[in-house]
Motif scaffolding. Structure first.
Motif, PDB file in Angstrom:
ATOM      1  N   PRO A   1       0.766  -1.312   0.211  1.00 59.61           N
ATOM      2  CA  PRO A   1       0.074  -0.367   0.510  1.00 59.61           C
ATOM      3  C   PRO A   1       1.416   1.416  -0.060  1.00 59.61           C
ATOM      4  CG  PRO A   1      -1.189  -1.842   1.945  1.00 59.61           C
ATOM      5  CD  PRO A   1       0.732  -2.289   1.268  1.00 59.61           C
ATOM      6  N   ASP A   2       0.336   2.203  -0.892  1.00 59.94           N
ATOM      7  CA  ASP A   2       1.239   3.200  -0.572  1.00 59.94           C
ATOM      8  C   ASP A   2       1.102   4.212   0.459  1.00 59.94           C
ATOM      9  OD1 ASP A   2       0.695   3.631  -3.203  1.00 59.94           O
ATOM     10  OD2 ASP A   2      -0.381   5.693  -3.754  1.00 59.94           O
ATOM     11  N   TYR A   3       1.084   3.849   1.534  1.00 62.07           N
ATOM     12  CA  TYR A   3       0.604   4.561   2.905  1.00 62.07           C
ATOM     13  C   TYR A   3       2.123   3.709   4.041  1.00 62.07           C
ATOM     14  CZ  TYR A   3      -1.893   0.803   4.695  1.00 62.07           C
ATOM     15  OH  TYR A   3      -2.666  -0.620   4.620  1.00 62.07           O
ATOM     16  N   ILE A   4       2.096   2.800   3.327  1.00 63.44           N
ATOM     17  CA  ILE A   4       3.443   1.776   3.656  1.00 63.44           C
ATOM     18  C   ILE A   4       4.637   2.179   2.881  1.00 63.44           C
ATOM     19  CG2 ILE A   4       4.505  -0.400   3.663  1.00 63.44           C
ATOM     20  CD1 ILE A   4       1.789  -0.132   6.077  1.00 63.44           C
ATOM     21  N   ARG A   5       4.554   2.384   1.441  1.00 61.45           N
ATOM     22  CA  ARG A   5       5.630   2.707   0.981  1.00 61.45           C
ATOM     23  C   ARG A   5       6.199   3.843   0.792  1.00 61.45           C
ATOM     24  NH1 ARG A   5       4.589   2.214  -5.317  1.00 61.45           N
ATOM     25  NH2 ARG A   5       6.769   1.333  -5.752  1.00 61.45           N
ATOM     26  N   THR A   6       5.829   4.401   1.477  1.00 58.48           N
ATOM     27  CA  THR A   6       6.399   6.483   2.532  1.00 58.48           C
ATOM     28  C   THR A   6       6.511   6.599   3.479  1.00 58.48           C
ATOM     29  OG1 THR A   6       3.636   6.541   2.961  1.00 58.48           O
ATOM     30  CG2 THR A   6       5.052   7.551   0.672  1.00 58.48           C
ATOM     31  N   LYS A   7       6.350   5.077   3.753  1.00 60.13           N
ATOM     32  CA  LYS A   7       7.033   4.541   5.778  1.00 60.13           C
ATOM     33  C   LYS A   7       8.698   4.738   5.713  1.00 60.13           C
ATOM     34  CE  LYS A   7       4.867   2.242   9.265  1.00 60.13           C
ATOM     35  NZ  LYS A   7       3.866   1.449   9.703  1.00 60.13           N
ATOM     36  N   GLU A   8       9.023   4.937   6.692  1.00 55.94           N
ATOM     37  CA  GLU A   8      10.479   5.604   6.964  1.00 55.94           C
ATOM     38  C   GLU A   8      11.060   3.953   7.383  1.00 55.94           C
ATOM     39  OE1 GLU A   8      13.470   7.036   7.312  1.00 55.94           O
ATOM     40  OE2 GLU A   8      12.046   8.934   6.530  1.00 55.94           O
ATOM     41  N   GLU A   9      10.312   2.860   7.940  1.00 57.77           N
ATOM     42  CA  GLU A   9      10.702   1.433   8.455  1.00 57.77           C
ATOM     43  C   GLU A   9      11.257   0.192   7.104  1.00 57.77           C
ATOM     44  OE1 GLU A   9       7.674   0.667  11.246  1.00 57.77           O
ATOM     45  OE2 GLU A   9       9.064  -1.275  11.776  1.00 57.77           O
ATOM     46  N   TYR A  10       9.602   1.352   6.042  1.00 54.87           N
ATOM     47  CA  TYR A  10       9.958   0.455   4.876  1.00 54.87           C
ATOM     48  C   TYR A  10      10.517   0.630   4.310  1.00 54.87           C
ATOM     49  CZ  TYR A  10       7.931  -0.600   0.184  1.00 54.87           C
ATOM     50  OH  TYR A  10       7.903  -0.992  -1.221  1.00 54.87           O
ATOM     51  N   TYR A  11      11.910   1.404   4.016  1.00 52.45           N
ATOM     52  CA  TYR A  11      13.326   1.595   3.938  1.00 52.45           C
ATOM     53  C   TYR A  11      14.448   0.627   4.692  1.00 52.45           C
ATOM     54  CZ  TYR A  11      10.734   3.752   0.302  1.00 52.45           C
ATOM     55  OH  TYR A  11       9.585   4.070  -0.788  1.00 52.45           O
ATOM     56  N   GLU A  12      14.027   0.195   6.126  1.00 49.39           N
ATOM     57  CA  GLU A  12      14.957  -0.152   6.148  1.00 49.39           C
ATOM     58  C   GLU A  12      15.481  -1.509   6.125  1.00 49.39           C
ATOM     59  OE1 GLU A  12      14.172   0.107  10.190  1.00 49.39           O
ATOM     60  OE2 GLU A  12      13.825   2.621  10.328  1.00 49.39           O
ATOM     61  N   LYS A  13      16.021  -2.398   5.524  1.00 49.28           N
ATOM     62  CA  LYS A  13      16.386  -3.438   4.605  1.00 49.28           C
ATOM     63  C   LYS A  13      16.348  -4.855   5.971  1.00 49.28           C
ATOM     64  CE  LYS A  13      19.443  -3.106   1.380  1.00 49.28           C
ATOM     65  NZ  LYS A  13      21.090  -2.931   1.108  1.00 49.28           N
ATOM     66  N   LYS A  14      16.419  -4.201   6.870  1.00 53.13           N
ATOM     67  CA  LYS A  14      15.738  -5.608   8.161  1.00 53.13           C
ATOM     68  C   LYS A  14      14.650  -5.707   8.687  1.00 53.13           C
ATOM     69  CE  LYS A  14      17.413  -2.410  12.421  1.00 53.13           C
ATOM     70  NZ  LYS A  14      15.917  -1.199  11.748  1.00 53.13           N
ATOM     71  N   THR A  15      13.515  -4.528   8.361  1.00 52.01           N
ATOM     72  CA  THR A  15      12.455  -4.857   8.238  1.00 52.01           C
ATOM     73  C   THR A  15      11.917  -5.532   7.403  1.00 52.01           C
ATOM     74  OG1 THR A  15      12.893  -2.378   9.622  1.00 52.01           O
ATOM     75  CG2 THR A  15      10.396  -3.181   9.101  1.00 52.01           C
ATOM     76  N   SER A  16      11.247  -6.602   7.898  1.00 50.55           N
ATOM     77  CA  SER A  16      10.529  -7.725   6.639  1.00 50.55           C
ATOM     78  C   SER A  16       8.767  -6.506   6.878  1.00 50.55           C
ATOM     79  CB  SER A  16      10.265  -8.754   7.331  1.00 50.55           C
ATOM     80  OG  SER A  16       9.462  -8.952   8.114  1.00 50.55           O
ATOM     81  N   LEU A  17       8.865  -7.284   5.125  1.00 46.26           N
ATOM     82  CA  LEU A  17       7.459  -6.817   4.781  1.00 46.26           C
ATOM     83  C   LEU A  17       6.421  -7.638   5.909  1.00 46.26           C
ATOM     84  CD1 LEU A  17       6.277  -4.903   2.345  1.00 46.26           C
ATOM     85  CD2 LEU A  17       6.585  -7.320   1.010  1.00 46.26           C
TER      86      LEU A  17
END
Ligand SMILES: [Zn+2]
Length: 182
Positions: A156-172
């Motif tokens: 979702p767009d509101y997930i793709r804009t989150k800081e955490e989304y760009y941290e590799k260690k945070t799984s989808l």
């Protein structure tokens, strides 16, 4: 019923390559760069589609205007494996074995796309410092949130804009569960 496998495989390949053929035929050829052919389709909304095909090679179809930010994401897709073909092979095997495997295949399909879309977003971020931008708000309703996970081609767009989304260690999966449970 594994004798059905070649028929299912041929059918899937035909559908997939026919879709590629239709898309490329509809688009206007722009240029070729580093073995990738660039095409364009007119549209109000800017987007792009990457086609990695054994028949048609590597192509990027620019939908609307050419946008560096979108191309950074598509370049991520170019570096990914030919995952569609693996999926089609697994699907042809599974349905030849038992047609009731279809729900599982749909789950794999969904998870596979979410994974590779996020990987392309991470590629754009780590190589070009491009983050996805959108002003879409997170829906209040849990059902609406679940629907965006299920029916969007991307997370979702509101997930793709989150800081955490760009941290590799945070799984989808973690982002998905947090979004649904909170
Ligand atoms: Zn993508």
């Amino acid at each position: 019923m594994l004798s059905f496998f070649p028929i299912a495989m041929a059918f899937f390949l035909f559908i997939y390559e026919y879709r590629n053929y239709r898309l490329l035929k509809k688009a206007r050829f722009l240029y070729e760069k580093d073995g990738v052919k660039y095409y364009q389709i007119e549209s109000e909304e800017d987007n792009a589609i990457t086609i990695k095909s054994v028949l048609y090679g590597k192509n990027i179809v620019i939908v609307g205007k050419e946008d560096f930010r979108i191309l950074a994401h598509e370049e991520g897709h170019l570096h990914q494996p030919y995952f569609i073909y693996y999926f089609l092979t697994i699907s042809a095997l599974a349905i030849s074995y038992n047609i009731l495997t279809i729900p599982f295949l749909l789950i794999i399909y969904k998870a596979m796309f979410l994974h590779y879309e996020r990987a392309a977003d991470l590629y754009a971020y780590y190589n070009f410092n491009v983050k996805y931008s959108s002003d879409q708000q997170r829906p209040n309703s849990r059902t609406e949130r679940l629907k965006s996970w299920l029916f969007d081609t991307h997370p979702p767009d509101y997930i793709r804009t989150k800081e955490e989304y760009y941290e590799k260690k945070t799984s989808l999966i973690k982002l998905f569960l947090e979004d649904l449970l909170s």
